[in-house]
Each structure stands twice: as structure tokens, then as C-alpha cells.
Motif scaffolding. Sequence first.
Motif, PDB file in Angstrom:
ATOM      1  N   GLY A   1       0.807  -1.219   0.000  1.00  0.00           N
ATOM      2  CA  GLY A   1       0.000   0.000   0.000  1.00  0.00           C
ATOM      3  C   GLY A   1       0.835   1.261   0.000  1.00  0.00           C
ATOM      4  N   LEU A   2       1.976   1.223  -0.702  1.00  0.00           N
ATOM      5  CA  LEU A   2       2.904   2.346  -0.725  1.00  0.00           C
ATOM      6  C   LEU A   2       2.777   3.129  -2.028  1.00  0.00           C
ATOM      7  N   SER A   3       3.182   4.371  -1.997  1.00  0.00           N
ATOM      8  CA  SER A   3       3.235   5.182  -3.203  1.00  0.00           C
ATOM      9  C   SER A   3       4.544   5.963  -3.206  1.00  0.00           C
ATOM     10  N   LEU A   4       5.039   6.255  -4.401  1.00  0.00           N
ATOM     11  CA  LEU A   4       6.314   6.947  -4.527  1.00  0.00           C
ATOM     12  C   LEU A   4       6.201   8.414  -4.123  1.00  0.00           C
ATOM     13  N   ASP A   5       7.281   8.945  -3.580  1.00  0.00           N
ATOM     14  CA  ASP A   5       7.331  10.376  -3.322  1.00  0.00           C
ATOM     15  C   ASP A   5       7.896  11.080  -4.558  1.00  0.00           C
ATOM     16  N   ARG A   6       8.170  12.358  -4.449  1.00  0.00           N
ATOM     17  CA  ARG A   6       8.610  13.131  -5.608  1.00  0.00           C
ATOM     18  C   ARG A   6       9.908  12.588  -6.193  1.00  0.00           C
ATOM     19  N   LYS A   7      10.834  12.210  -5.335  1.00  0.00           N
ATOM     20  CA  LYS A   7      12.106  11.684  -5.835  1.00  0.00           C
ATOM     21  C   LYS A   7      11.895  10.350  -6.540  1.00  0.00           C
ATOM     22  N   GLY A   8      11.049   9.504  -5.976  1.00  0.00           N
ATOM     23  CA  GLY A   8      10.782   8.208  -6.592  1.00  0.00           C
ATOM     24  C   GLY A   8      10.112   8.348  -7.945  1.00  0.00           C
ATOM     25  N   VAL A   9       9.155   9.271  -8.040  1.00  0.00           N
ATOM     26  CA  VAL A   9       8.479   9.500  -9.320  1.00  0.00           C
ATOM     27  C   VAL A   9       9.471  10.039 -10.348  1.00  0.00           C
ATOM     28  N   SER A  10      10.381  10.898  -9.902  1.00  0.00           N
ATOM     29  CA  SER A  10      11.408  11.427 -10.811  1.00  0.00           C
ATOM     30  C   SER A  10      12.320  10.317 -11.309  1.00  0.00           C
ATOM     31  N   LEU A  11      12.668   9.376 -10.436  1.00  0.00           N
ATOM     32  CA  LEU A  11      13.473   8.226 -10.850  1.00  0.00           C
ATOM     33  C   LEU A  11      12.707   7.367 -11.847  1.00  0.00           C
ATOM     34  N   LEU A  12      11.397   7.235 -11.628  1.00  0.00           N
ATOM     35  CA  LEU A  12      10.573   6.467 -12.561  1.00  0.00           C
ATOM     36  C   LEU A  12      10.537   7.149 -13.927  1.00  0.00           C
ATOM     37  N   LEU A  13      10.499   8.470 -13.933  1.00  0.00           N
ATOM     38  CA  LEU A  13      10.535   9.212 -15.192  1.00  0.00           C
ATOM     39  C   LEU A  13      11.864   8.986 -15.905  1.00  0.00           C
TER      40      LEU A  13
ATOM     41  N   ARG B   1      -3.112   3.338  -6.547  1.00  0.00           N
ATOM     42  CA  ARG B   1      -2.499   4.630  -6.845  1.00  0.00           C
ATOM     43  C   ARG B   1      -2.711   5.019  -8.305  1.00  0.00           C
ATOM     44  N   VAL B   2      -2.816   4.005  -9.181  1.00  0.00           N
ATOM     45  CA  VAL B   2      -3.025   4.311 -10.598  1.00  0.00           C
ATOM     46  C   VAL B   2      -4.325   5.076 -10.782  1.00  0.00           C
ATOM     47  N   SER B   3      -5.350   4.697 -10.027  1.00  0.00           N
ATOM     48  CA  SER B   3      -6.640   5.371 -10.153  1.00  0.00           C
ATOM     49  C   SER B   3      -6.510   6.848  -9.836  1.00  0.00           C
ATOM     50  N   SER B   4      -5.805   7.160  -8.767  1.00  0.00           N
ATOM     51  CA  SER B   4      -5.664   8.561  -8.396  1.00  0.00           C
ATOM     52  C   SER B   4      -4.851   9.318  -9.434  1.00  0.00           C
ATOM     53  N   ILE B   5      -3.850   8.648 -10.018  1.00  0.00           N
ATOM     54  CA  ILE B   5      -3.051   9.292 -11.049  1.00  0.00           C
ATOM     55  C   ILE B   5      -3.897   9.589 -12.275  1.00  0.00           C
ATOM     56  N   MET B   6      -4.758   8.631 -12.665  1.00  0.00           N
ATOM     57  CA  MET B   6      -5.585   8.841 -13.839  1.00  0.00           C
ATOM     58  C   MET B   6      -6.576   9.975 -13.614  1.00  0.00           C
ATOM     59  N   ARG B   7      -7.183  10.015 -12.421  1.00  0.00           N
ATOM     60  CA  ARG B   7      -8.108  11.107 -12.129  1.00  0.00           C
ATOM     61  C   ARG B   7      -7.372  12.442 -12.150  1.00  0.00           C
ATOM     62  N   LEU B   8      -6.152  12.411 -11.628  1.00  0.00           N
ATOM     63  CA  LEU B   8      -5.342  13.622 -11.618  1.00  0.00           C
ATOM     64  C   LEU B   8      -5.022  14.064 -13.042  1.00  0.00           C
TER      65      LEU B   8
END
Length: 490
Positions: A165-177, A420-427
Motif C-alpha cells: 500500500g505504498l506510493s512513490l514520493d517526488r524523488k521516486g516519481v522522478s526516478l521512474l521518469l 495509486r493508478v486510479s488517483s493518477i488517472m483522475r489527476l
Amino acid sequence: QAVYASNVRAEGVPVDQSWRILTGALFSRAADSEAYYQNAMDLLRQGEAEGMTPDRPLYERMVEAMCREGDVESARDRLVQMKNHGFVVEKKVLSSVVTGFALAGRIDEAERGLVAMVRAPGVIEAGVIGAINAVLLSYLREEDMGKEELAERISWVRGQMVVGGLSLDRKGVSLLLSASVLLEDVNVGKLAFDALWGQPATSGMRLMYVTDECLAKFLHELSLAGDVESMGRCLDLIVSEGREIPESAAESAGGRTFLTAWIEAAGEESKTQQVYIDGVCLDDQTLCVTDDAGNPIAVTKMTVKQLRAELSLRNQETRGNKAVLIKTLKKARAAAAEGGSSGSEPADSKKKIDVIVSNVTWSSGTVMQRRSEESKQIEEEDEEGVDIDDETDTVDDVDDESLLSLDDSDDEDTFEYDDRVSSIMRLRNATSRRGVDELDAGHPICCTLALANKAKSAGFRPSAEDVEFLRGLEEASDSDELRQLEQLIC
């Protein structure tokens, strides 16, 4: 220190507790000075030689300090001791070990620790998310790791995050990018960028962990995908944060840049509209999960990952195990069909059965006639006699008892899970219409000029090859926009 020294001098006074407190305090200050770490280690060895044993707080501070100093082997040994003494190892302790192994480049050991960390008790702290970031960073630093292996490992990490039930923070999302650029996977990159875009501007620099070269390559990937809307938002964010685009990193073959590379791709993209959520392909019109041939997949034939992807696109609840997800998706499709939406229930091509769902008669997925009579139960069983496997069953026909009898073999963990994907899609849906100039891909020259004006503020200008390509388009004859683009050439 004074209390411990006094207790040592006094005869018959126990010193165990003061030894634990002092040693733990020294380990806690080890980040400030190496001397604190050495004093803590000396005091630890001295006390253990005299028969004293650490308590759980001392073990936790000790392991954290050892990992910070790069002594991950000793930290792992101390974890084993901690377990042998009956102490519970929580997430925050394991996160230090995972981070230590990851930063040391010992990826396999870091991954084993990540599995244990995700399932361990304890609250989710910054160190836990930091450990996941460290693992992602270790992947990107591994020069011998190929694209296929990198994609598999990143997918594995995201699966572990779902379990915990974890989600990435800003640094993690940047690494994913950054990883998406290496993998040339623009869909993963867009999910990561949308997460950064959706953060409030007051939270600081949203691109602070993304390099200029990564941004330029991401723009090029978006251009090749024909996604001018995402290109516009990316340029807006780059400009708002005062970043610059290196020209050499954004050029494609033949000297053209991302400012015009999208034009051919946009023509192809208009033919097929597809959405990817966590690697699952969905039709943007019907909102249904599709197979490789573009045909909708029956609900009861879908995996848990596919079910959650379609539910997230439909903005439906994604909690629960496979049985619950199937029931939720069947209701969502039926409701969409009743409202005349294109998100209708796909038909089983092997059968043709008239089914009444919410006063609408269907025949192999096509609305034949609307009726005012009450929905009736259709009892059509397959060869094995299981009602739920018949895609033509109505929502009401699938009772809770049948759902509970479903094979959940591909849903390894039947935990309650906030997708978390759902929230990203809504966003993405909410933000894609905010703060972006109108970019009409149907008018390439006007659209290119709008993109070029944005890029100019980030120190990037179109090339002569860009303008030459645009001059060859039919709408370019005697165009004011083309003359403006010529003035922007460096």
C-alpha cells in the motif's frame, strides 16, 4: 556519560540500562561525526564483553548507524541477533538495511530486504519510501542491466509497493521518469510526469530531481508518440521552474527537433486511441481492456491487474480481491450501457444469447431493443456448469456466493488496496485541461508555433530543418506562422 561512569564506579549498582541509553545516544549522533560512531562501537563491544545485551531501541539505532556508515554486513548480522532475541523488526529498521545494500550496488540483497520490509509491521515513514527510491536508483546506476531486465525489475518493485500500500514520493516519481526515458516507454513516463504535474506549486520545485537531459529526452519521446498536449504541459512546467532544454539532447535524425517530430505520429495516433495503465492496454472510447488484436476482453477472463486498470479508468472503486473487482466492473459496464455510453459489456464471440440488463436487451454486445419489463434471470451455464464464467450473465445474476467461489490464483494477496493508478488517472484527467494553451494537432504549423514559443522561454529554438519540413506542408503556403517560426531559428 556521567551517570554511566558513576554506576560503573559504584559497586553493586546495575549499569545495563545506562549503558544501553548511552550507546544508543552515541549511535543516534553518528551522522554528525564519525567519532560518535567509533565511541558507540567501542562502548558496545565493551558492554557485550561484560555480558550486557542490547534492547530493541539500541538495536534499531545500531543498525541504522551501521548502514549509514556502509557496514551493511554487520547491520545484517545484528538484525539476525535482534530476531533471535525475540524483538520485532519493523519497517523503519529494515528500510535502513535495504538502503544500505542498494547504495552499495548489491541489488539482489536489497530486493530481498525490500520484500521483508514491505510485509513487516510498523508505520510507513520517510525512510521506507527512501529505501524504495534507493533500489530504483541502484537499477539506473547498474551499467550492465539491459532494458528488458530494467523493465522487469521496476515492474517488480511497483508490485511490491501495491502489496504494501505504498506510493512513490517526488524523488521516486522522478526516478521512474528517468527509467522510462531509458526504457523508451512513454506511457510510464507520462504517468510519472502527471504525478509531478499534479503536485501543488507551493510544495517546491517539482522537477528538482529530474535532469535537463532527461526532460529533453522525455519531450522527444512525447513528440514521437504524437502527444502535443503532454508536450505543452511539460514545457509549461520547465519554463515555470526556470529550467533549460539542452539543444543537442532534443534533436532527432535529420536535424529536426521534438517541435516537429510529433506531426507524423499524430496522424497515426488519430487512427487508434489507446490508453495504458500500469502496462494494461485499454480502448479510450469503450474504456474496456483489450487484447493484442484490439478486441475487448470479457470481465471474467481478466486478471486482477486488468480489472483494476479498467476500474481506475472508469473512476470506480479498486479495493478488494478478484471476486469483488469482477462484480464492481460488471456493474460499472452495465451502468455505462444503460446510460448509452460506449463502455458496454463485450460479448463472448462463441455464444449469442439475448440478455436483459437494466431494461436493455443485448445480442452479442449490441443494443437491440429497450424494454420496460423487469430484468429476468438468465441461466446459461458453460460446459463446467459455473454461472460466473458465462460473460452474458447479468449483474444481478452474479450473487455473492458465486463470486466467493472464483479462482483467485492470480490474486496472490487478497489485501484491501488503494490503487495509486486510479488517483493518477483522475489527476491526469483533471489537470490536462488546466493551464495549457490550446494545442490543435490538426493544424501542425500553428501548433508547432505555440510549442516553439513555450520552448523559447526554456532556451530552445526550432532548427532550420524543422522550418524546412513545415514549408513542405500544404497549409504552409504564405503562412504568417511559418514566418514567425523562421524568426525563432537559432
